[in-house]
Design a protein around this motif. Structure first.
Motif, PDB file in Angstrom:
ATOM      1  N   SER A 303      11.300 -21.013  41.217  1.00 17.14           N
ATOM      2  CA  SER A 303      12.023 -21.453  42.638  1.00 17.14           C
ATOM      3  C   SER A 303      11.549 -20.417  43.874  1.00 17.14           C
ATOM      4  O   SER A 303      10.719 -21.825  44.791  1.00 17.14           O
ATOM      5  CB  SER A 303      13.339 -21.880  42.803  1.00 17.14           C
ATOM      6  N   ASP A 304      11.732 -19.817  43.670  1.00 18.17           N
ATOM      7  CA  ASP A 304      11.537 -18.867  45.150  1.00 18.17           C
ATOM      8  C   ASP A 304       9.614 -18.775  45.215  1.00 18.17           C
ATOM      9  O   ASP A 304       8.879 -19.074  46.393  1.00 18.17           O
ATOM     10  CB  ASP A 304      11.677 -17.013  44.815  1.00 18.17           C
ATOM     11  N   LEU A 305       8.345 -18.868  44.140  1.00 21.39           N
ATOM     12  CA  LEU A 305       7.129 -18.981  44.138  1.00 21.39           C
ATOM     13  C   LEU A 305       7.476 -20.194  44.531  1.00 21.39           C
ATOM     14  O   LEU A 305       5.874 -20.259  45.466  1.00 21.39           O
ATOM     15  CB  LEU A 305       6.884 -18.696  42.146  1.00 21.39           C
ATOM     16  N   LEU A 306       7.594 -21.500  44.513  1.00 16.98           N
ATOM     17  CA  LEU A 306       7.096 -22.517  44.213  1.00 16.98           C
ATOM     18  C   LEU A 306       7.496 -23.080  46.065  1.00 16.98           C
ATOM     19  O   LEU A 306       7.328 -23.686  46.803  1.00 16.98           O
ATOM     20  CB  LEU A 306       7.911 -23.705  44.267  1.00 16.98           C
ATOM     21  N   ASP A 307       8.157 -22.268  46.762  1.00 17.22           N
ATOM     22  CA  ASP A 307       8.289 -22.148  48.134  1.00 17.22           C
ATOM     23  C   ASP A 307       8.005 -22.004  48.670  1.00 17.22           C
ATOM     24  O   ASP A 307       7.049 -22.598  50.034  1.00 17.22           O
ATOM     25  CB  ASP A 307      10.433 -21.034  48.633  1.00 17.22           C
ATOM     26  N   VAL A 308       6.579 -20.643  48.373  1.00 15.59           N
ATOM     27  CA  VAL A 308       5.615 -20.278  49.611  1.00 15.59           C
ATOM     28  C   VAL A 308       4.289 -20.765  48.822  1.00 15.59           C
ATOM     29  O   VAL A 308       3.396 -20.098  49.467  1.00 15.59           O
ATOM     30  CB  VAL A 308       5.801 -18.647  49.675  1.00 15.59           C
ATOM     31  N   LEU A 309       4.173 -21.244  47.534  1.00 16.25           N
ATOM     32  CA  LEU A 309       3.289 -21.162  46.505  1.00 16.25           C
ATOM     33  C   LEU A 309       2.041 -22.677  47.597  1.00 16.25           C
ATOM     34  O   LEU A 309       2.581 -23.304  47.206  1.00 16.25           O
ATOM     35  CB  LEU A 309       3.229 -21.421  45.489  1.00 16.25           C
ATOM     36  N   PRO A 310       1.310 -22.584  47.855  1.00 15.36           N
ATOM     37  CA  PRO A 310       0.398 -23.713  48.822  1.00 15.36           C
ATOM     38  C   PRO A 310       0.565 -24.774  47.526  1.00 15.36           C
ATOM     39  O   PRO A 310      -0.106 -23.542  46.494  1.00 15.36           O
ATOM     40  CB  PRO A 310      -0.947 -22.883  48.586  1.00 15.36           C
ATOM     41  N   LYS A 311       0.796 -25.711  47.726  1.00 15.47           N
ATOM     42  CA  LYS A 311       0.182 -26.839  46.792  1.00 15.47           C
ATOM     43  C   LYS A 311      -1.004 -27.231  46.737  1.00 15.47           C
ATOM     44  O   LYS A 311      -0.892 -27.670  45.446  1.00 15.47           O
ATOM     45  CB  LYS A 311       1.026 -28.315  47.849  1.00 15.47           C
ATOM     46  N   ASP A 312      -1.316 -26.350  47.245  1.00 19.07           N
ATOM     47  CA  ASP A 312      -3.510 -26.909  46.671  1.00 19.07           C
ATOM     48  C   ASP A 312      -3.921 -25.766  45.850  1.00 19.07           C
ATOM     49  O   ASP A 312      -4.775 -25.430  45.296  1.00 19.07           O
ATOM     50  CB  ASP A 312      -4.705 -27.247  47.984  1.00 19.07           C
ATOM     51  N   HIS A 313      -2.859 -24.788  45.207  1.00 17.18           N
ATOM     52  CA  HIS A 313      -2.724 -23.500  44.202  1.00 17.18           C
ATOM     53  C   HIS A 313      -3.091 -24.444  43.088  1.00 17.18           C
ATOM     54  O   HIS A 313      -2.317 -25.497  42.924  1.00 17.18           O
ATOM     55  CB  HIS A 313      -2.072 -22.220  44.453  1.00 17.18           C
ATOM     56  N   PRO A 314      -4.025 -24.572  42.252  1.00 17.04           N
ATOM     57  CA  PRO A 314      -3.989 -24.973  41.025  1.00 17.04           C
ATOM     58  C   PRO A 314      -2.699 -24.075  39.790  1.00 17.04           C
ATOM     59  O   PRO A 314      -2.481 -24.894  39.341  1.00 17.04           O
ATOM     60  CB  PRO A 314      -5.331 -24.158  40.313  1.00 17.04           C
ATOM     61  N   GLY A 315      -2.309 -23.428  40.338  1.00 17.13           N
ATOM     62  CA  GLY A 315      -0.699 -22.527  39.414  1.00 17.13           C
ATOM     63  C   GLY A 315       0.241 -23.907  40.037  1.00 17.13           C
ATOM     64  O   GLY A 315       1.310 -24.097  38.918  1.00 17.13           O
ATOM     65  N   TYR A 316       0.399 -24.429  41.057  1.00 19.23           N
ATOM     66  CA  TYR A 316       1.727 -25.512  41.344  1.00 19.23           C
ATOM     67  C   TYR A 316       1.712 -26.505  41.004  1.00 19.23           C
ATOM     68  O   TYR A 316       3.229 -26.015  40.314  1.00 19.23           O
ATOM     69  CB  TYR A 316       1.102 -25.731  43.244  1.00 19.23           C
ATOM     70  N   PRO A 317       1.656 -27.196  40.242  1.00 17.04           N
ATOM     71  CA  PRO A 317       1.962 -28.419  39.204  1.00 17.04           C
ATOM     72  C   PRO A 317       1.871 -27.860  37.568  1.00 17.04           C
ATOM     73  O   PRO A 317       3.010 -27.327  37.532  1.00 17.04           O
ATOM     74  CB  PRO A 317       0.926 -29.395  39.112  1.00 17.04           C
TER      75      PRO A 317
END
Length: 470
Positions: A303-317
């Motif tokens: 959850s904390d990672l998704l808060d700041v991970l750029p949505k275009d990062h390949p790992g986001y989905p």
């Protein structure tokens, strides 16, 4: 007798629910005040206050926890032998230490990092900056005393007996990751002094010095030669994520995502939707133990990672999908009190507070962020908070939290870990959960319908039809 109990229950529900814990302990039965027909034969009683939370009520509960934490965490230097306060910060003294708190709440331990993160969230959710006063006090103390304890270490070589040892000589993810994330979050919000020297020390350990598997997954050399702990998802990933946010260097985001996937590939059971507490490289077929708080650390990290991970990062989905799978597995095991069990898949183990608070926060946060459906998970988060309110004492203590727990190899150990109001692990998660419940109540994206004696979180404009019910 029944009339007296009913009146007492209603009085508790209609007031601020800070004293719910004792009522539950005495076998209290709660009626839902949102059902105005007290003679409704289809309205049952509940073991917890099953009702729509109110912002003022939740805020008061968070303030009571904050006040207790503030009073229980002194920031003074004393002589360990005499107990006298030390004011001279120019002459190192081998007996100088942080003044211990009455509850042994260490002001630099990883659990306190969660407390500060919770206080920052509470300030944001309530709009009340006083929630961060304790964080400012602690961090100002660190800024003032770091040179003193560094000089003490250079002169006396106290190692772990030095009160500042976690940042002078970090030796584990527990020493570094959680506080690192909290320090960065406070820095980015301009709360307290700039503690970049402490951030540099703890982030250096996480990024460069922690023992890892060949694929970069954070590991430990205990309790077996090469072990993974699900706890370490939280002890490493949020710090990496916040370093990515603070520096703009995407390598830290890459590292964080890699650790989510590396930990998950070895510890997540897709059939159950749960993380086992640990994994051993040399004994990969060992029995699996599904300790609740370890699952909490895992989902909180994602959850904390998704808060700041750029949505275009390949790992986001990938991370988002894994969080959704975990939330589903966890939600299906919620108990009839809204809380979760110490061994999350074993309903004969006790109901545990810290994990329940983390789950409540993560589920509510996922709803608020639009990561999961409010119609599916909104009432689950609300029910979690109902259970948690029974664990807050009138003094603002948090009851029912499992004490520190190692990665063990038998159920007897896990089942019989003590609980204590002095287990700091419960306080930060409770602050996080309450802050997120306030956001949930105020979220303009959906409305909460109280229908057929329960709660339905519906997207604004969603059309339901209850004509057949009348």
């Amino acid at each position: 007798m029944k009339t007296t109990m009913l009146a007492a229950s209603l009085a508790t529900l209609l007031g601020c629910a800070l004293a719910c814990g004792p009522a539950l302990a005495q076998g209290g039965h709660y009626r839902n005040p949102d059902n105005k027909n007290l003679k409704d034969p289809a309205e049952g009683t509940y073991p917890v206050p099953y009702k729509m939370p109110q912002v003022a009520e939740v805020t008061a509960q968070l303030k009571s926890i904050r006040a207790y934490m503030d009073s229980a965490t002194p920031t003074r230097i004393i002589n360990r032998k005499t107990g006298d306060q030390i004011f001279d910060l120019k002459t190192p003294n081998a007996d100088a230490i942080f003044e211990p708190s009455a509850g042994d709440y260490g002001i630099q331990v990883y659990e306190m990092g969660v407390v500060h993160s919770g206080l920052l969230k509470a300030a944001e959710a309530t709009g009340d900056p006083s929630f961060t006063a304790m964080t400012q006090r602690h961090f100002q103390f660190f800024s003032q005393t770091l040179p003193y304890f560094r000089a003490q270490e250079q002169k006396f070589h106290l190692e772990r007996a030095n009160s500042f040892s976690r940042f002078l000589d970090p030796r584990s993810l527990d020493d570094s990751g959680s506080m690192c994330a909290a320090l960065i979050r406070a820095r980015l919000k301009n709360v307290g002094p700039d503690l970049k020297p402490m951030i540099d020390a703890c982030s250096d350990w996480v990024i460069n010095k922690q023992f890892r598997l060949e694929d970069g997954t954070m590991a430990r050399k205990r309790p077996q030669e090469v072990s993974l702990w699900a706890d370490d998802m939280y002890m490493s990933i949020p710090a990496l994520a916040e370093m990515g946010r603070m520096t703009g260097n995407r390598k830290h985001f890459d590292d964080a995502v890699n650790n989510v996937m590396g930990m998950t590939s070895r510890m997540f059971n897709p059939q159950l939707g749960l993380y086992t507490h640990g994994w051993h490289a040399n004994h990969q077929d060992a029995p699996r133990f599904y300790w609740a708080r370890a699952n909490g650390w895992a989902v909180l990290a994602m959850s904390d990672l998704l808060d700041v991970l750029p949505k275009d990062h390949p790992g986001y989905p990938k991370v988002l999908n894994q969080l959704r799978l975990s939330i589903k597995g966890i939600a299906e095991l919620q108990s009839g009190t809204g809380l979760w069990h110490q061994m999350i898949d074993r309903n004969d183990s006790y109901l545990e507070t810290s994990a329940s608070a983390i789950f409540t926060y993560v589920i509510a946060h996922a709803v608020n962020q639009g990561w999961v459906s409010p119609t599916t998970y909104g009432s689950i988060a609300q029910a979690g908070w109902a259970g948690l309110t029974t664990r807050i004492t009138a003094k603002g203590e948090v009851e029912g939290t499992c004490v520190g727990t190692t990665l063990a190899g038998d159920m007897v150990y896990y089942y019989n870990r003590p609980t204590s109001v002095h287990a700091l692990h419960g306080y930060g998660p409770m602050l996080l959960a309450g802050a997120e419940i306030i956001r949930l109540i105020k979220n303009p994206a959906f409305e909460v319908q109280h229908k057929v004696r329960t709660y339905h979180y519906m997207p604004k404009g969603g059309k339901t039809d209850y004509r057949e019910h009348h």
